[in-house]
Write a protein that holds these residues in place. Structure first.
Motif, short mmCIF file in Angstrom:
data_model
loop_
_atom_site.label_atom_id
_atom_site.label_comp_id
_atom_site.label_asym_id
_atom_site.label_seq_id
_atom_site.Cartn_x
_atom_site.Cartn_y
_atom_site.Cartn_z
N VAL A 39 31.63 61.45 58.48
CA VAL A 39 30.99 61.45 57.16
C VAL A 39 30.15 62.72 57.05
N MET A 40 30.57 63.64 56.19
CA MET A 40 29.93 64.95 56.10
C MET A 40 28.59 64.91 55.36
N GLN A 41 28.46 63.98 54.43
CA GLN A 41 27.23 63.89 53.64
C GLN A 41 26.68 62.47 53.73
N PRO A 42 25.42 62.31 54.15
CA PRO A 42 24.87 60.96 54.30
C PRO A 42 24.74 60.23 52.97
N VAL A 43 24.82 58.90 53.02
CA VAL A 43 24.55 58.10 51.83
C VAL A 43 23.03 57.97 51.69
N THR A 44 22.59 57.56 50.52
CA THR A 44 21.17 57.34 50.28
C THR A 44 20.94 55.85 50.05
N VAL A 45 19.95 55.29 50.75
CA VAL A 45 19.67 53.86 50.65
C VAL A 45 18.19 53.60 50.40
N ARG A 46 17.90 52.39 49.99
CA ARG A 46 16.52 51.94 49.82
C ARG A 46 16.31 50.69 50.65
N LYS A 47 15.16 50.62 51.34
CA LYS A 47 14.86 49.43 52.14
C LYS A 47 14.72 48.24 51.22
N SER A 48 15.35 47.13 51.57
CA SER A 48 15.23 45.91 50.78
C SER A 48 14.68 44.79 51.66
N VAL A 49 14.50 43.63 51.08
CA VAL A 49 13.93 42.50 51.83
C VAL A 49 14.78 42.22 53.08
N LYS A 50 16.10 42.30 52.90
CA LYS A 50 17.00 42.09 54.02
C LYS A 50 17.98 43.25 54.08
N GLY A 51 17.79 44.14 55.04
CA GLY A 51 18.67 45.30 55.18
C GLY A 51 18.34 46.40 54.19
N TYR A 52 19.40 46.98 53.62
CA TYR A 52 19.23 48.14 52.74
C TYR A 52 20.12 47.99 51.50
N THR A 53 19.71 48.66 50.42
CA THR A 53 20.50 48.70 49.20
C THR A 53 20.98 50.12 48.98
N LEU A 54 22.25 50.28 48.71
CA LEU A 54 22.82 51.60 48.48
C LEU A 54 22.27 52.19 47.18
#
Length: 257
Positions: A39-54
């Motif tokens: 994967v050449m470019q990382p995805v962006t996520v936000r911390k959520s209550v359980k895990g992460y949201t894209l």
């Protein structure tokens, strides 16, 4: 900004993602590229209550799952729901294969959800207000014309030209002629300018006024564009949907007793 490896199973999709369908062939190409180069470019996520949201990178995440990856490079960001929604729509607008109608729908969605005026949207996206206004006007085209545009039988310039005819049934009639005769935009413009609207519309204006109230009621009830057509003793009701999710929502409403 720090890039970390996150478990793919801990990332849930962006609930504000406006794009519901993805080109299978291009996803397969991206999967093959990931298998070779990663994967050449990382995805962006936000911390959520359980895990992460894209937040951004839906295609990369889907292709990585297809490639059998368990982890994916990611950047964690702090972002409000509104900012997430705006970024998802703006990212969708940057697609190379975005059609004119998809672009117009994205503008409408961004204006509605972010409560922006056309002036504010033009400033935010760096596009002229007249450009955005002209794109939004395409959403006023009849469903038949929109389908022809999505099937690439007509261009967005053809669509804008047809809008000058005002009457939906007349737009459809001229659109069919343009397709049958393979008219260029210039040829269509010339044809529309010399068109005898009164002769062709005949009694359709009264009919449209009669049905307009019912159309408005159905639009409000189903939350989508609705067209009612009546020819002689037969009629047809068309409900518009722009994604599989919206289709299922309308279908559930129709099936409800």
């Amino acid at each position: 900004m720090e890039i970390i490896e996150l478990s793919i199973k801990d990332i849930r999709k962006n609930p504000y993602q406006p794009r519901q369908t993805f080109d299978e062939e291009k996803l397969e190409d991206l999967k093959n590229s990931i298998l070779i180069h990663g994967v050449m470019q990382p995805v962006t996520v936000r911390k959520s209550v359980k895990g992460y949201t894209l937040v951004a990178g839906e295609r990369r995440l889907r292709a990585s799952k297809r490639a059998g990856l368990l982890k994916i490079p990611a950047i964690i960001t702090e972002m409000s729901d509104r900012e997430m929604m705006e970024l998802a729509i703006i990212e969708n607008l940057q697609r190379e294969d975005l059609s004119a109608l998809e672009e117009a729908e994205s503008y409408k969605e961004l204006m509605t959800k972010a409560k922006l005026t056309q002036d504010e949207l033009s400033q935010r996206l760096g596009k002229s207000r007249s450009y955005i206004a002209n794109m939004l006007r395409l959403l006023n085209l009849p469903l038949m014309v929109k389908r022809a545009m999505n099937e690439q039988k007509l261009s967005s310039a053809h669509g804008r030209t047809l809008l000058s005819l005002k009457e939906p049934l007349l737009m459809e009639q001229v659109a069919r002629e343009a397709i049958d005769k393979n008219m260029s935009v210039r040829a269509l413009e010339a044809y529309v300018k010399t068109f005898d609207k009164k002769r062709t519309i005949k009694k359709t204006s009264k009919k449209l006024k009669f049905l307009q109230g019912y159309e408005n009621q159905l639009k409000e009830h189903y939350g989508t564009n609705v067209e009612i057509k009546k020819v002689k003793n037969k009629g047809m009701i068309q409900l518009e949907f722009t994604s599989e999710e919206e289709f299922k929502r309308i279908l559930r409403m129709l099936q409800k007793k």
